[in-house]
Design an enzyme around this catalytic site. Structure first.
Site, PDB file in Angstrom:
ATOM      1  CG  ASP A 187      -1.912  -1.181   1.064  1.00 25.17           C
ATOM      2  OD1 ASP A 187      -2.567  -1.287   0.160  1.00 25.17           O
ATOM      3  OD2 ASP A 187      -2.580  -1.651   1.896  1.00 25.17           O
ATOM      4  CB  CYS A 188       2.666   3.260   1.741  1.00 23.34           C
ATOM      5  SG  CYS A 188       3.114   2.384   3.339  1.00 23.34           S
ATOM      6  CB  CYS A 232       4.133  -2.027   1.894  1.00 22.84           C
ATOM      7  SG  CYS A 232       2.709  -1.798   2.857  1.00 22.84           S
ATOM      8  CB  CYS A 263       3.674   5.587  12.864  1.00 24.08           C
ATOM      9  SG  CYS A 263       3.597   5.170  11.244  1.00 24.08           S
ATOM     10  CB  CYS A 268       3.541   6.170   7.595  1.00 19.64           C
ATOM     11  SG  CYS A 268       3.480   4.276   8.140  1.00 19.64           S
ATOM     12  CG  ASP A 300      26.004  20.970 -29.941  1.00 17.39           C
ATOM     13  OD1 ASP A 300      27.029  21.641 -30.238  1.00 17.39           O
ATOM     14  OD2 ASP A 300      25.387  20.191 -30.412  1.00 17.39           O
ATOM     15  CB  THR A 326      24.945  21.491 -35.150  1.00 21.16           C
ATOM     16  OG1 THR A 326      25.814  22.349 -35.615  1.00 21.16           O
ATOM     17  CG2 THR A 326      24.217  20.643 -36.544  1.00 21.16           C
ATOM     18  CG  ASP A 337      22.528  16.834 -31.241  1.00 26.10           C
ATOM     19  OD1 ASP A 337      23.594  17.278 -31.010  1.00 26.10           O
ATOM     20  OD2 ASP A 337      22.102  16.672 -32.348  1.00 26.10           O
TER      21      ASP A 337
END
EC number: 7.2.2.-
Length: 732
Positions: free
Chosen positions: A58-59, A62, A392, A394, A436, A438, A628
């Site tokens: 559930d989270c 877990c 806790c 959580c 860059d 080109t 690229d």
């Protein structure tokens, strides 16, 4: 249980539109959550890699419980649960599949094969039956207490025991599997302690609120995983394959490169393909965020998950099973969870200390006042139990991963792929960007504008020779030269011993003679000096064609600026992000582009020069390098974060920490805005998680709040943190 597969090399993580073989190495953790289940095997120092799908989580807490359960097994080298894709990945020295499945089952969760179909969901009634039962019993207990207090107390005790049974059983499982401070353990101790001091109604209310919180957390987690589920749903289960003139319906896993498939109007591509039909429009918005259908012509590549808008199309399959654009994005999501942000790692370490520390404080609160100051045992036991529930972690544990997962998913929806929380954190700090020229600031499809041969050679001969050397090269200038020769219908000879000279050019043997294509300035060309100067002053790029050290002529090319480049630079300036151009092109061509965009520039740079420039700029403020090509990869590595254009080379895409799949520069602006919004969201989440804990810590010690409000605060904090993180998915 399926047999492990042998894998050997790693696929480029960002080549979302290139047909590549997907490989899993034991050093490449998939971490996000779309689990494949049949255990896979890799031959390296880490031994064998196995993976499954996990049910019942559930989270993020877990996921940690499952990790703890498996980590205790002998022979396990590494274990990781990818919550977003519900995947468990284990590296082990030997085959321990049976032990892993047993350990996870004992921890209260279940595993299934990665290739298995998703388990059918239980009915709403069956899923919510424990919660409904507890609500009904609570109502009956309240009613009985109004008329008969002793009977009401007994009813509350019965309600508590009914609600406590599954929680305490899960707590025992988790303790045996190594999770000693799970919320189930804290809840069980608090409920039993409340019964012990006679707070029966509050004991029952604590369990009821806990179950409500569990349902809310489950709902929030499913919402957070919807982006991944939607991506997985883009691939159809079957495809129409053409073989020997006949159509056959086949599973997509049986498709292989070279197969010819048909996709009807409105249908999705099951694999990356090359269009064989004359032309067609495709909706690629689910993958790139591009809302307008994209026109494709014969020979163009189309990614899996794209939708044929208006006609039946025929394509040639390019990708292996599990290596399509969608598969690679899912792989990226998994790898992103492994590359956690520094703040996420800190919160994880802090939460491991936080819960035991709060438990120690709770014990001191319970014992010290009665023993040293003769205070009431019942009052301080009650306060100690309340502090247990405040312990806790959580909400704190999920505060960072929930925001980062939402941020990464939101970026992917817009065609921006980011390699995990660490890259996202760096991106949010960027205050300068190096581009860059080109293929990054320009479209990357230059055209030949002039051909000037030396005496004794014709234009067509010069172009033919240059095209022979450049054929097969990926640089935009090389492709432009080859394209020009093809348009002129020239017979291009085959070149041998082709070799790229990084930062200089490319050379090959043509008809037994060495031919070099290089930038002007990389080789003496006195006869063309005036012409080169004139062309470069006009913003054109000039290359030399050299045979056996003799310059045969020059070819001039010119690229066009991307349509959104000026807008993107303006928006970056508004964000306080400065830009600079780093290019290997000549200074005059670079100056023409820089002048249009209002940017500073450094031209004529070799790859090592770019690295030096990036390193120097990075010393002053975090810098992103956008490129690229192969020559951009070292500079990307040296920058705080490297960003590749989606049309770039595989080397650039692999080196980069992020990629823009749609090649729109405004996506860079959105990426930075989203990274900053994610960091703000993380700070808000941590404030909510720790702030509520701090408030209720004080109010508990002052006697202003009790057990059920502590549970409400814990559940409320978890839901608030998750809901706040989900806001990033709605960000425009």
């Amino acid at each position: 249980m399926s047999t492990p597969d042998n894998h050997g090399k790693k696929a480029p993580q960002f080549a979302a539109f290139k047909p590549l073989t997907t490989v899993q190495n034991a050093n490449d953790c998939c971490c996000d959550g779309a689990c494949s289940s049949s255990p896979t095997l890799s031959e390296n120092v880490s031994g064998t890699r196995y993976s499954w799908k996990v049910s019942g989580m559930d989270c993020a807490a877990c996921a940690r419980k499952v990790e703890n359960a498996v980590r205790q097994l002998a022979g396990v080298n590494q274990v990781q649960v990818l919550f977003a894709t519900e995947k468990l990945v284990v590296d082990a020295d030997n085959d321990i599949r049976a032990q892993v499945e047993s350990a996870v089952q004992k921890a209260g969760y279940s595993l299934r094969d990665e290739q298995a179909a998703d388990e059918p969901q239980a009915s709403r009634l069956k899923e919510n039956l424990p919660l409904i039962t507890l609500i009904v019993m609570m109502a009956i207990s309240w009613g009985l207490e109004q008329f008969n207090h002793p009977f009401g107390q007994l009813a509350f005790i019965a309600t508590t025991l009914v609600g406590l049974y599954p929680i305490a059983r899960q707590a025992l499982r988790l303790i045996k599997s190594g999770s000693y401070f799970a919320i189930e353990t804290l809840m069980s101790v608090a409920a039993i302690g409340a019964l012990f001091i006679g707070a029966t109604a509050e004991a029952a209310m604590v369990l009821l609120l806990f179950l409500i919180g569990e349902r809310l957390e489950g709902w929030a987690a499913s919402r957070a995983r919807q982006g991944v589920s939607a991506l997985m749903a883009l691939k159809p289960e079957t495809a129409t394959r053409l073989r020997n003139g006949e159509r056959e319906e086949v599973a997509i896993n049986s498709l292989r490169p070279g197969d010819v498939i048909e996709v009807a109007a409105g249908g999705r591509l099951p694999a990356d393909g090359k269009l064989l039909s004359p032309f067609a429009s495709f909706d690629e918005s689910a993958l790139t965020g591009e809302s307008i259908p994209v026109e494709r012509a014969t020979g163009d590549k189309v990614p899996a998950g794209a939708t044929s808008v208006d006609r039946l199309v025929t394509l040639e399959v390019l990708s292996e099973p599990g290596a399509s654009a969608i598969d690679r994005i899912l792989k990226l999501i998994e790898e992103a969870e492994e590359r956690r942000a520094p703040i996420e790692r800190f919160i994880d370490r802090f939460s491991r200390i936080y819960t035991p520390a709060i438990m120690a404080v709770a014990l001191l609160v319970t014992l010290v006042p009665p023993l040293l100051f003769a205070a009431s045992w019942q009052e301080w036991i009650y306060k100690g139990l309340t502090l247990l529930l405040i312990g806790c972690p959580c909400a704190l544990v999920i505060s960072t991963p929930a925001a980062i997962t939402s941020g990464l998913a939101a970026a992917a929806r817009r065609g921006a792929l980011i390699k995990g929380g660490a890259a996202l954190e760096q991106l949010g700090r960027v205050t300068q960007v190096a581009f860059d020229k080109t293929g990054t600031l320009t479209v990357g499809k230059p055209r030949v504008t002039a051909i000037h041969p030396a005496t004794g050679i014709s234009e067509s001969e010069l172009l033919t020779l240059a095209a022979a050397v450049e054929q097969g090269a990926t640089h935009p200038l090389a492709q432009a030269i080859v394209r020009e020769a093809q348009v002129a219908e020239l017979a291009i000879p085959t070149a041998e011993s082709q070799r790229a000279l990084v930062g200089s050019g490319i050379e090959a043997q043509v008809n037994g003679e060495r031919v070099l294509i290089c930038a002007a300035g990389k080789h003496p060309a006195d006869a063309f000096a005036g012409l080169i100067n004139e062309l470069e002053s006009a913003g054109q790029t000039v290359v030399l064609v050299v045979r056996n050290d003799d310059v045969l002529g020059i070819i001039a090319l010119q690229d066009t600026l991307r349509a959104d480049a000026a807008t993107a630079i303006s928006e970056l300036n508004a964000l306080g992000v400065k830009g600079v151009i780093l290019t290997g092109d000549n200074p005059r061509a670079a100056a023409a582009i820089a002048g249009e965009l209002g940017l500073e520039f450094k031209a004529g740079l070799l790859p090592e020069d770019k690295v030096k420039a990036v390193t120097k700029l990075n010393q002053h403020a975090p810098l992103a390098m956008v490129g690229d090509g192969i020559n951009d990869a070292p500079a990307m590595k040296a920058a705080a974060i490297g960003i590749a254009m989606g049309s770039g080379t595989d080397v650039a895409l692999e080196t980069a920490d992020a990629a823009l799949t749609h090649n729109h520069l405004r996506g860079l602006v959105q990426m930075i805005e989203l990274a900053r919004a994610t960091h703000a969201n993380i700070r808000q989440n941590i404030t909510i998680a720790l702030g509520l804990k701090g408030i209720f810590l004080v109010t508990t010690l002052l006697g202003m709040t009790g057990l059920w409000l502590a549970v409400l605060a814990d559940t409320g904090a978890t839901v608030l943190v998750t809901a706040n993180a989900l806001r990033l998915l709605r960000r425009r």
